[in-house]
Design an enzyme around this catalytic site. Structure first.
Site, PDB file in Angstrom:
ATOM      1  CE  LYS A 141      -3.378  -1.020  -0.637  1.00  9.77           C
ATOM      2  NZ  LYS A 141      -3.689  -1.664  -1.972  1.00  9.77           N
ATOM      3  CB  ALA A 142       4.339   2.015   0.034  1.00  9.72           C
ATOM      4  N   GLY A 143       2.301   2.494  -2.769  1.00  9.59           N
ATOM      5  CA  GLY A 143       2.324   3.102  -4.102  1.00  9.59           C
ATOM      6  C   GLY A 143       2.926   2.181  -5.163  1.00  9.59           C
ATOM      7  CB  THR A 201      -0.712  -0.094  -8.320  1.00 11.51           C
ATOM      8  OG1 THR A 201      -0.922  -1.118  -7.346  1.00 11.51           O
ATOM      9  CG2 THR A 201      -1.437  -0.432  -9.602  1.00 11.51           C
ATOM     10  CD1 TRP A 202       1.250   6.629  -9.891  1.00 12.10           C
ATOM     11  CD2 TRP A 202       1.192   7.321  -7.751  1.00 12.10           C
ATOM     12  NE1 TRP A 202       1.118   7.996  -9.890  1.00 12.10           N
ATOM     13  CE2 TRP A 202       1.072   8.448  -8.592  1.00 12.10           C
ATOM     14  CE3 TRP A 202       1.179   7.517  -6.362  1.00 12.10           C
ATOM     15  CZ2 TRP A 202       0.954   9.738  -8.083  1.00 12.10           C
ATOM     16  CZ3 TRP A 202       1.052   8.803  -5.857  1.00 12.10           C
ATOM     17  CH2 TRP A 202       0.944   9.892  -6.714  1.00 12.10           C
ATOM     18  CG  HIS A 215       4.277  -6.279  -1.277  1.00 12.31           C
ATOM     19  ND1 HIS A 215       4.431  -4.953  -1.600  1.00 12.31           N
ATOM     20  CD2 HIS A 215       3.068  -6.648  -1.770  1.00 12.31           C
ATOM     21  CE1 HIS A 215       3.351  -4.557  -2.276  1.00 12.31           C
ATOM     22  NE2 HIS A 215       2.521  -5.563  -2.386  1.00 12.31           N
ATOM     23  NE  ARG A 252       0.038   6.378   1.305  1.00 13.36           N
ATOM     24  CZ  ARG A 252      -1.166   6.049   0.844  1.00 13.36           C
ATOM     25  NH1 ARG A 252      -1.414   4.809   0.422  1.00 13.36           N
ATOM     26  NH2 ARG A 252      -2.123   6.952   0.778  1.00 13.36           N
ATOM     27  CB  SER A 273      -3.497   2.691   2.323  1.00  9.81           C
ATOM     28  OG  SER A 273      -3.710   2.164   1.043  1.00  9.81           O
ATOM     29  CD  GLN A 281      -3.472  14.199 -13.819  1.00  7.60           C
ATOM     30  OE1 GLN A 281      -4.647  14.129 -14.182  1.00  7.60           O
ATOM     31  NE2 GLN A 281      -2.718  15.254 -14.002  1.00  7.60           N
ATOM     32  CG  PHE A 282      -6.302   8.862  -7.436  1.00  8.02           C
ATOM     33  CD1 PHE A 282      -5.804   7.723  -6.817  1.00  8.02           C
ATOM     34  CD2 PHE A 282      -7.639   9.192  -7.249  1.00  8.02           C
ATOM     35  CE1 PHE A 282      -6.616   6.937  -6.014  1.00  8.02           C
ATOM     36  CE2 PHE A 282      -8.458   8.405  -6.448  1.00  8.02           C
ATOM     37  CZ  PHE A 282      -7.946   7.280  -5.836  1.00  8.02           C
ATOM     38  CG  ASP A 283      -9.489  11.752 -10.540  1.00  9.37           C
ATOM     39  OD1 ASP A 283      -9.665  11.094  -9.486  1.00  9.37           O
ATOM     40  OD2 ASP A 283      -9.549  13.000 -10.587  1.00  9.37           O
TER      41      ASP A 283
HETATM   42  P1  A3P Z   1      -5.172   4.746  -0.638  1.00 10.34           P
HETATM   43  O1  A3P Z   1      -5.743   3.486  -0.064  1.00 10.34           O
HETATM   44  O2  A3P Z   1      -4.682   5.648   0.442  1.00 10.34           O
HETATM   45  O3  A3P Z   1      -6.078   5.432  -1.575  1.00 10.34           O
HETATM   46  P2  A3P Z   1      -0.276  -0.208  -3.649  1.00 10.34           P
HETATM   47  O4  A3P Z   1      -0.327  -0.041  -5.113  1.00 10.34           O
HETATM   48  O5  A3P Z   1       1.073  -0.290  -3.082  1.00 10.34           O
HETATM   49  O6  A3P Z   1      -1.191  -1.307  -3.200  1.00 10.34           O
HETATM   50  O7  A3P Z   1      -0.847   1.150  -3.015  1.00 10.34           O
HETATM   51  C1  A3P Z   1      -2.200   1.513  -3.143  1.00 10.34           C
HETATM   52  C2  A3P Z   1      -2.367   2.941  -2.654  1.00 10.34           C
HETATM   53  O8  A3P Z   1      -1.786   3.817  -3.619  1.00 10.34           O
HETATM   54  C3  A3P Z   1      -3.815   3.347  -2.498  1.00 10.34           C
HETATM   55  O9  A3P Z   1      -3.860   4.338  -1.459  1.00 10.34           O
HETATM   56  C4  A3P Z   1      -4.079   3.927  -3.873  1.00 10.34           C
HETATM   57  O10 A3P Z   1      -5.198   4.758  -3.957  1.00 10.34           O
HETATM   58  C5  A3P Z   1      -2.787   4.705  -4.083  1.00 10.34           C
HETATM   59  N1  A3P Z   1      -2.557   5.048  -5.495  1.00 10.34           N
HETATM   60  C6  A3P Z   1      -2.478   4.209  -6.538  1.00 10.34           C
HETATM   61  N2  A3P Z   1      -2.303   4.883  -7.693  1.00 10.34           N
HETATM   62  C7  A3P Z   1      -2.257   6.190  -7.350  1.00 10.34           C
HETATM   63  C8  A3P Z   1      -2.117   7.397  -8.092  1.00 10.34           C
HETATM   64  N3  A3P Z   1      -1.980   7.387  -9.413  1.00 10.34           N
HETATM   65  N4  A3P Z   1      -2.123   8.568  -7.411  1.00 10.34           N
HETATM   66  C9  A3P Z   1      -2.278   8.601  -6.064  1.00 10.34           C
HETATM   67  N5  A3P Z   1      -2.418   7.475  -5.308  1.00 10.34           N
HETATM   68  C10 A3P Z   1      -2.414   6.296  -5.947  1.00 10.34           C
END
Ligand code: A3P
Length: 297
Positions: free
Chosen positions: A48-50, A52-53, A111, A133, A141, A232-234
């Site tokens: 959950k630190a980012g 996927t991003w 992980h 994170r 998260s 971007q998130f959306d």
């Molecule tokens: P939240 O639960 O706080 O929304 P991982 O990919 O390590 O599982 O992390 C998931 C977290 O990263 C989630 O946090 C998710 O919404 C956030 N996340 C994923 N893509 C993102 C993006 N493009 N911009 C901002 N946050 C993002």
């Protein structure tokens, strides 16, 4: 999932001193013997630190121009396999997926705490991108993720979850050990790029620039701008190839994978008392570390 192990939520087990579930330990031998190649790139995070991003950013940097269709046809967890995952009954074996990747470089996610990383990654001097994170948002998260992901142990209530996070009793162990272990490794192994979720939120373009200089890539300004827009998130939340909506074990009615993507959502969860308890414990646990996090930006 696995008929032998049932589809029920797995138990937390102690594995070489780290809390884990069988999904990430059953393939230990094969994972430890995984043969990395020098150009493999390991994306490492506490859950959950980012992950996927950064996975999407790297995939776009390497393949966005040559194979743009990947973004709309292949789920991110197939483009970037999860090394230690082992659920053979649903054909999900990270080492097999990684070995079958047709592209170069291979982008591989883990992980694992740093001491679990297979030795060939170090021997091959592979590049590694670590994303960290701040603990409070990471905890929140992970709480929502454990609520909605039926192959994780039960989240329980928030009060209880808060205590388990502090004690390191969550899958992949202690956040404190994880972020510190990787940070210390970076002092001796120069091929780790250590990033922060908060920096990505603050200025994605700047962080992509830093990533590019670490990776030795020099995309045009136009391409970088395009990638920044794509991640971007959306945009990612809407993209079924990035938002995990194709994964049946996750119940989006409880919480979506792309939940909020913010810095500071912990303020909506932590009580004042919890925040004080947390800060006091954090100071003790992290007193010897030079790592600095931002819980708000
Ligand atoms: P939240 O639960 O706080 O929304 P991982 O990919 O390590 O599982 O992390 C998931 C977290 O990263 C989630 O946090 C998710 O919404 C956030 N996340 C994923 N893509 C993102 C993006 N493009 N911009 C901002 N946050 C993002």
């Amino acid at each position: 999932l696995d008929p032998d192990k049932t589809i029920l939520r797995p138990e937390l087990l102690d594995f070489h001193g780290v809390s884990m579930t069988h999904y990430f330990t059953d393939n230990w031998e094969a994972v430890q013997n995984f043969q990395a190649r020098p150009d493999d790139i390991l994306i490492a995070t506490y859950p959950k630190a980012g992950t996927t991003w950064v996975s999407c950013i790297l995939d776009l940097l390497y393949f966005g121009q040559t194979s743009p269709e990947r973004q709309t046809s292949i789920p991110i967890h197939e483009r970037v396999p999860f090394l230690e995952i082992f659920a053979p009954s649903v054909a999900l074996v990270g080492t097999d997926q990684a070995e079958k990747l047709p592209t170069t470089p291979r982008l591989i996610k883990t992980h694992f705490p740093v001491q679990f990383v297979p030795k060939s990654f170090w021997e091959q001097n592979c590049r590694m991108v670590y994303v960290a994170r701040n603990a409070k948002d990471n905890m929140v998260s992970y709480f929502h993720f454990d609520r909605m992901n039926t192959v994780q142990p039960e989240a329980g209530d928030w009060k209880d979850y808060f205590q388990r996070f502090i004690k390191g009793k969550l899958v992949f162990g202690s956040w404190y050990d994880h972020v510190s272990g990787w940070w210390e490794k970076k002092q001796t192994y120069s091929n780790i790029h250590y990033m922060f979720f908060e920096d990505l939120v603050e200025d994605t373009g700047r962080e992509i620039d830093k990533l590019c200089s670490f990776l030795g890539l020099s995309p045009s300004a136009e391409v970088k701008k395009q990638i920044t827009g794509e991640v971007q998130f959306d945009k990612m939340k809407k993209n079924s190839m990035a938002n995990y909506s194709t994964v049946p074990v996750m119940d989006f009615k409880i919480s979506p994978f792309m939940r909020k993507g913010k810095v500071g959502d912990w303020k909506n969860h932590f009580t004042v008392a919890q925040n004080e308890e947390f800060d006091e414990d954090y100071r003790k646990k992290m007193k010897d570390s030079t790592l600095q996090f931002r819980s708000e930006i």
